[in-house]
Design a protein around this motif. Structure first.
Motif, mmCIF file in Angstrom:
data_model
loop_
_atom_site.group_PDB
_atom_site.id
_atom_site.type_symbol
_atom_site.label_atom_id
_atom_site.label_comp_id
_atom_site.label_asym_id
_atom_site.label_seq_id
_atom_site.Cartn_x
_atom_site.Cartn_y
_atom_site.Cartn_z
ATOM 1 N N ASN A 199 0.826 -1.196 0.000
ATOM 2 C CA ASN A 199 0.000 0.000 0.000
ATOM 3 C C ASN A 199 0.864 1.251 0.000
ATOM 4 O O ASN A 199 1.942 1.281 0.593
ATOM 5 N N THR A 214 0.462 5.859 -0.443
ATOM 6 C CA THR A 214 -0.323 7.061 -0.669
ATOM 7 C C THR A 214 0.195 7.768 -1.908
ATOM 8 O O THR A 214 1.409 7.911 -2.088
ATOM 9 N N ASP A 266 -8.112 14.029 -10.326
ATOM 10 C CA ASP A 266 -8.823 13.105 -11.209
ATOM 11 C C ASP A 266 -7.939 11.923 -11.615
ATOM 12 O O ASP A 266 -8.433 10.815 -11.854
ATOM 13 N N GLY A 312 -5.838 10.469 -9.719
ATOM 14 C CA GLY A 312 -5.693 9.537 -8.612
ATOM 15 C C GLY A 312 -4.917 10.038 -7.419
ATOM 16 O O GLY A 312 -4.730 9.295 -6.440
ATOM 17 N N GLU A 346 -4.047 11.357 -3.976
ATOM 18 C CA GLU A 346 -4.736 11.369 -2.692
ATOM 19 C C GLU A 346 -4.297 12.541 -1.822
ATOM 20 O O GLU A 346 -4.923 12.834 -0.806
ATOM 21 N N SER A 389 -13.944 16.600 -4.242
ATOM 22 C CA SER A 389 -13.635 15.271 -4.766
ATOM 23 C C SER A 389 -14.621 14.232 -4.249
ATOM 24 O O SER A 389 -15.138 14.327 -3.130
ATOM 25 N N LYS A 390 -14.870 13.203 -5.056
ATOM 26 C CA LYS A 390 -15.775 12.128 -4.658
ATOM 27 C C LYS A 390 -15.118 11.150 -3.697
ATOM 28 O O LYS A 390 -15.787 10.295 -3.125
ATOM 29 N N ARG A 391 -13.802 11.239 -3.565
ATOM 30 C CA ARG A 391 -13.092 10.413 -2.597
ATOM 31 C C ARG A 391 -12.230 11.326 -1.738
ATOM 32 O O ARG A 391 -12.107 12.520 -2.016
ATOM 33 N N LYS A 392 -11.653 10.787 -0.691
ATOM 34 C CA LYS A 392 -10.887 11.608 0.237
ATOM 35 C C LYS A 392 -9.595 12.086 -0.405
ATOM 36 O O LYS A 392 -8.789 11.288 -0.875
ATOM 37 N N VAL A 393 -9.407 13.390 -0.419
ATOM 38 C CA VAL A 393 -8.179 14.002 -0.913
ATOM 39 C C VAL A 393 -7.705 14.996 0.146
ATOM 40 O O VAL A 393 -8.477 15.842 0.601
ATOM 41 N N LYS A 412 -1.646 5.232 -9.863
ATOM 42 C CA LYS A 412 -2.965 4.777 -9.403
ATOM 43 C C LYS A 412 -3.245 3.366 -9.905
ATOM 44 O O LYS A 412 -3.802 2.533 -9.177
ATOM 45 N N ASP A 426 -4.157 0.050 -7.690
ATOM 46 C CA ASP A 426 -5.356 -0.770 -7.923
ATOM 47 C C ASP A 426 -4.976 -2.225 -8.178
ATOM 48 O O ASP A 426 -5.723 -3.132 -7.892
#
Length: 299
Positions: A5, A7, A50, A52, A54, A95-99, A295, A299
Motif C-alpha cells: 500500500n 499514498t 482526477d 488519482g 490522494e 472530490s468524490k473520494r478523500k483528498v 494509481k 489498484d
C-alpha cells in the motif's frame, strides 16, 4: 501499513501549468498563474486529483521573495498563500473520494541554494506562508529542502502545530556513490534523517532529483528509521529533468526526459515501494498521466 500500500501524491504543478498554457515565466515561476490566472491553478489541481492523487500540494512553492520580489511578497505574500490554500481546498472538498491538502513550505531562498539559507531572515518569509495556508491544509510539507538547517527551521517553527509534518529533501544528482546518498549541501542522508526523526517528523521524503538516485535514499532512510524503531513514513517524488544545478533550477525551463514515460516512472515507483516507500508522487515534469500510472499500480 503493508508493503503493497502507498499514498499517491500529485505531480509537478509548475510544468503542468506551463503545459496548460497558463501564464508562466521566471522569476515568478508557478506563482505567476496564481496571481494572474488562478482558475488555471484550480484546473491543474483537478487534473491531478482526477488522475488519482490522494494528496494535492498547494501552489505556494514560488511564493517567496526570491521569485516574486521583496515588495510583492511583503504586500501580498499572506494573501497569495491564502489564495493558494483555498484553491487546493476547494478541489479536495469537491472530490468524490478523500483528498488531503498538503501546505507547501518551499525553500525560502531559492531552489538548490543551501548557501543562501539565512535563519535570521527566514521567520519573516515563512510566517506569512504559514498564516495564509493554515486555514486550508491537512498537513505540512516542507519540500525541496537542500540542507538540514532549512528543514530544521521549518519543523521548529511548526513544533506546536498538531497537524502532520512531512519534510522532503532534494538530493545531489551528481553523487557517484548511489549507496551513500547526500543532499545538495553535501550532508549525508543518514545523518539528516536521524536529525529529523529526533524532531518528530511524520514522514521523510526525497524529491526534485533523478529517479535513478532515489532508491539509495529510501534504503538509507529506512535503515535509520528501523534502527530507531520509528513509525515515520518514507516517500519519493522524483523529477523528469536531466541533473540540475542551482543556476539552471532557478533560471528557466529545463528539457523533459523523453525516456521517462508514465510506465517507466511506474517501474521506478514499484522499486521504491518494495524498498519501503509508502508515499509516492512526482515533482517537476511528472504530470497527471504519470500519477494515473501510479494509481493503476495501487489498484
Amino acid at each position: 501499513m503493508s508493503e503493497t500500500n502507498f499514498t499517491i501524491l500529485d505531480g509537478g504543478m509548475g510544468r503542468e501549468l506551463h503545459r496548460m498554457g497558463a501564464p508562466f515565466k521566471q522569476p515568478e515561476w508557478s506563482a505567476l498563474a496564481l496571481m494572474a490566472a488562478p482558475d488555471t491553478v484550480t484546473r491543474a489541481h483537478q487534473r491531478f486529483a482526477d488522475a488519482g492523487a490522494e494528496v494535492i500540494t498547494t501552489n505556494s512553492y514560488a511564493l517567496v521573495p526570491f521569485h516574486i520580489g521583496e515588495a510583492k511578497f511583503k504586500a501580498e505574500g499572506r494573501f497569495l498563500a491564502d489564495l493558494a490554500g483555498g484553491l487546493a481546498r476547494k478541489v479536495a472538498d469537491g472530490s468524490k473520494r478523500k483528498v488531503l491538502v498538503a501546505g507547501s513550505l518551499p525553500p525560502l531562498f531559492g531552489s538548490y541554494r543551501p548557501d543562501l539559507v539565512d535563519e535570521a531572515k527566514a521567520p519573516a518569509i515563512i510566517r506569512p506562508l504559514i498564516d495564509g495556508l493554515s486555514p486550508h491544509v491537512d498537513l505540512w510539507l516542507a519540500e525541496t529542502q537542500s540542507c538540514l538547517a532549512e528543514a530544521r527551521f521549518a519543523r521548529q517553527t511548526l513544533s506546536e502545530d498538531k497537524r502532520a509534518f512531512w519534510v522532503s529533501f532534494t538530493l545531489d544528482d551528481d553523487n557517484p556513490d548511489l549507496t551513500r546518498p547526500k543532499l545538495r549541501s553535501g550532508e549525508c542522508v543518514a545523518a539528516v534523517v536521524t536529525a529529523m526523526l529526533e524532531l518528530g517528523v511524520d514522514a521523510i521524503l526525497f524529491n526534485c532529483s533523478q529517479p535513478e538516485i532515489m532508491a539509495g535514499a529510501v534504503d538509507a532512510a529506512r535503515s535509520v528509521r528501523d534502527a530507531r524503531g520509528s513509525e515515520a513514513r518514507i516517500g519519493v517524488y522524483a523529477n523528469a529533468f536531466p541533473p540540475q544545478r542551482d543556476e539552471a533550477a532557478n533560471k528557466g525551463l529545463s528539457n523533459i526526459r523523453a525516456d521517462l514515460t508514465p510506465d517507466r516512472y511506474a517501474e521506478f515507483a514499484m522499486d521504491w515501494r518494495e524498498r519501503g516507500a509508502h508515499i509516492i508522487g512526482g515533482c517537476c515534469g511528472i504530470g497527471p498521466e504519470h500519477i494515473a500510472a501510479l494509481k493503476a499500480m495501487q489498484d
